[in-house]
Write an enzyme that holds these catalytic residues in place. Sequence first.
Site, PDB file in Angstrom:
ATOM      1  N   ASP A   7     -23.167  -8.753 -19.218  1.00 16.62           N
ATOM      2  CA  ASP A   7     -23.950  -9.992 -19.246  1.00 16.62           C
ATOM      3  C   ASP A   7     -24.812 -10.074 -17.970  1.00 16.62           C
ATOM      4  O   ASP A   7     -24.512  -9.418 -16.971  1.00 16.62           O
ATOM      5  CB  ASP A   7     -22.972 -11.173 -19.321  1.00 16.62           C
ATOM      6  CG  ASP A   7     -23.654 -12.501 -19.074  1.00 16.62           C
ATOM      7  OD1 ASP A   7     -24.655 -12.786 -19.751  1.00 16.62           O
ATOM      8  OD2 ASP A   7     -23.196 -13.249 -18.174  1.00 16.62           O
ATOM      9  N   ASP A   9     -26.798 -13.393 -16.414  1.00 15.18           N
ATOM     10  CA  ASP A   9     -26.673 -14.590 -15.567  1.00 15.18           C
ATOM     11  C   ASP A   9     -25.210 -14.915 -15.272  1.00 15.18           C
ATOM     12  O   ASP A   9     -24.393 -14.995 -16.186  1.00 15.18           O
ATOM     13  CB  ASP A   9     -27.350 -15.788 -16.247  1.00 15.18           C
ATOM     14  CG  ASP A   9     -28.853 -15.606 -16.325  1.00 15.18           C
ATOM     15  OD1 ASP A   9     -29.535 -15.928 -15.352  1.00 15.18           O
ATOM     16  OD2 ASP A   9     -29.327 -15.085 -17.364  1.00 15.18           O
ATOM     17  N   THR A  41     -27.350 -10.253 -23.152  1.00 15.71           N
ATOM     18  CA  THR A  41     -27.719 -11.536 -22.549  1.00 15.71           C
ATOM     19  C   THR A  41     -28.303 -12.504 -23.576  1.00 15.71           C
ATOM     20  O   THR A  41     -28.749 -12.090 -24.654  1.00 15.71           O
ATOM     21  CB  THR A  41     -28.772 -11.278 -21.432  1.00 15.71           C
ATOM     22  OG1 THR A  41     -29.216 -12.527 -20.891  1.00 15.71           O
ATOM     23  CG2 THR A  41     -29.987 -10.540 -21.981  1.00 15.71           C
ATOM     24  N   LYS A 212     -23.410 -11.374 -29.491  1.00 12.11           N
ATOM     25  CA  LYS A 212     -23.287 -10.240 -28.581  1.00 12.11           C
ATOM     26  C   LYS A 212     -22.245  -9.251 -29.116  1.00 12.11           C
ATOM     27  O   LYS A 212     -22.418  -8.040 -29.011  1.00 12.11           O
ATOM     28  CB  LYS A 212     -22.878 -10.735 -27.198  1.00 12.11           C
ATOM     29  CG  LYS A 212     -23.956 -11.516 -26.454  1.00 12.11           C
ATOM     30  CD  LYS A 212     -23.524 -11.750 -25.005  1.00 12.11           C
ATOM     31  CE  LYS A 212     -24.545 -12.567 -24.225  1.00 12.11           C
ATOM     32  NZ  LYS A 212     -24.241 -12.631 -22.785  1.00 12.11           N
ATOM     33  N   ASP A 235     -19.161 -14.104 -18.207  1.00 14.69           N
ATOM     34  CA  ASP A 235     -18.665 -15.303 -17.522  1.00 14.69           C
ATOM     35  C   ASP A 235     -18.645 -16.565 -18.377  1.00 14.69           C
ATOM     36  O   ASP A 235     -18.067 -17.566 -17.981  1.00 14.69           O
ATOM     37  CB  ASP A 235     -19.519 -15.585 -16.276  1.00 14.69           C
ATOM     38  CG  ASP A 235     -20.906 -16.106 -16.637  1.00 14.69           C
ATOM     39  OD1 ASP A 235     -21.528 -15.532 -17.556  1.00 14.69           O
ATOM     40  OD2 ASP A 235     -21.352 -17.092 -16.029  1.00 14.69           O
ATOM     41  N   ASN A 238     -20.689 -17.667 -24.444  1.00 10.36           N
ATOM     42  CA  ASN A 238     -21.495 -16.782 -25.301  1.00 10.36           C
ATOM     43  C   ASN A 238     -21.130 -15.302 -25.101  1.00 10.36           C
ATOM     44  O   ASN A 238     -21.668 -14.446 -25.788  1.00 10.36           O
ATOM     45  CB  ASN A 238     -23.004 -17.006 -25.089  1.00 10.36           C
ATOM     46  CG  ASN A 238     -23.474 -16.606 -23.699  1.00 10.36           C
ATOM     47  OD1 ASN A 238     -22.725 -16.681 -22.726  1.00 10.36           O
ATOM     48  ND2 ASN A 238     -24.718 -16.175 -23.603  1.00 10.36           N
TER      49      ASN A 238
HETATM   50 CA    CA Z   1     -23.740 -15.520 -18.332  1.00  9.24          CA
END
Ligand code: CA
Length: 284
Positions: A7, A9, A41, A212, A235, A238
């Site tokens: 991922d 962000d 992402t 994802k 994190d 999603n």
């Molecule tokens: Ca993230």
Amino acid sequence: MKLIAIDLDGTLLNKENTISPENEEAIRYARSKGVEVVIATGRAEFDVRTILSATDLDLWVIGANGATIHQPNGTPFDSVPIDSDDTEKILSWLEAEKFYYEVFSDSQILTPQNGRSLLDVELDRIVSANPEADVTELEHALEKQFSQTGFYHVDSYQDILDTGSPIYNVLAFSFEKEKLEKGWKAFEGYENLTLVSSADHNFELEHKEASKGLALEKLAKHLGLSLDHTAAIGDSPNDLSMIEMAGHSAAMGNARDSVIAASDFMTKKNDDHGVAHAIYEWLK
Ligand code: CA
């Protein structure tokens, strides 16, 4: 380990929204061991390429929360757009409810002209209700939102529908909890849609068959790899679909509780190069 999904962000990117030399080095090490690396992402692929252009990394990209997959050279590999009827329902609802929203197409992030002022109004409302409120985190979230590349402004959602472009992801953003909850309630029942959240102030919609996790499964199949030889790190909620899909998984030290609970182990935070630590752990 043959394939690692990462991922962006809150995971590969640090607070400054950049990839640290430590993380870049770890990815290069994995590649030197014959491991494929894919960025997974909610961001649009063209925006991801801008971020990657600060590095020497050419990587697979799962974008728009799994609705697109692009090869390392930027060639599209797979995509699952939202049905146009559903797009119209989503956008007309968001516009009526005065939501700031973004729509990801092939090469643009389409968003209404007045979006920024809608968010300024929300922020003003929060500050006037509580003049002591610390809005630093909120302003940081805004800054991050507007730092994406590829914005194209429209007057209304009808202009977006008129482009006839495939729509992969609709992101709605608000600082108001009740407003987000109302949006979540409005869309959680839709059979044709996947509803996820990548950050505190948003929810995102994609086609039901886009996530994802499903994109990781498709890519592993294409590369002739068993899911046992894949890993995923993230994190936020999603990321759960790929964390559950992958044979191995890691949560960031700054991850949400649900992600930590679903993962094999927790690595360091994004500002402490948690991705690099997880990669070295997997390749030990
Ligand atoms: Ca993230």
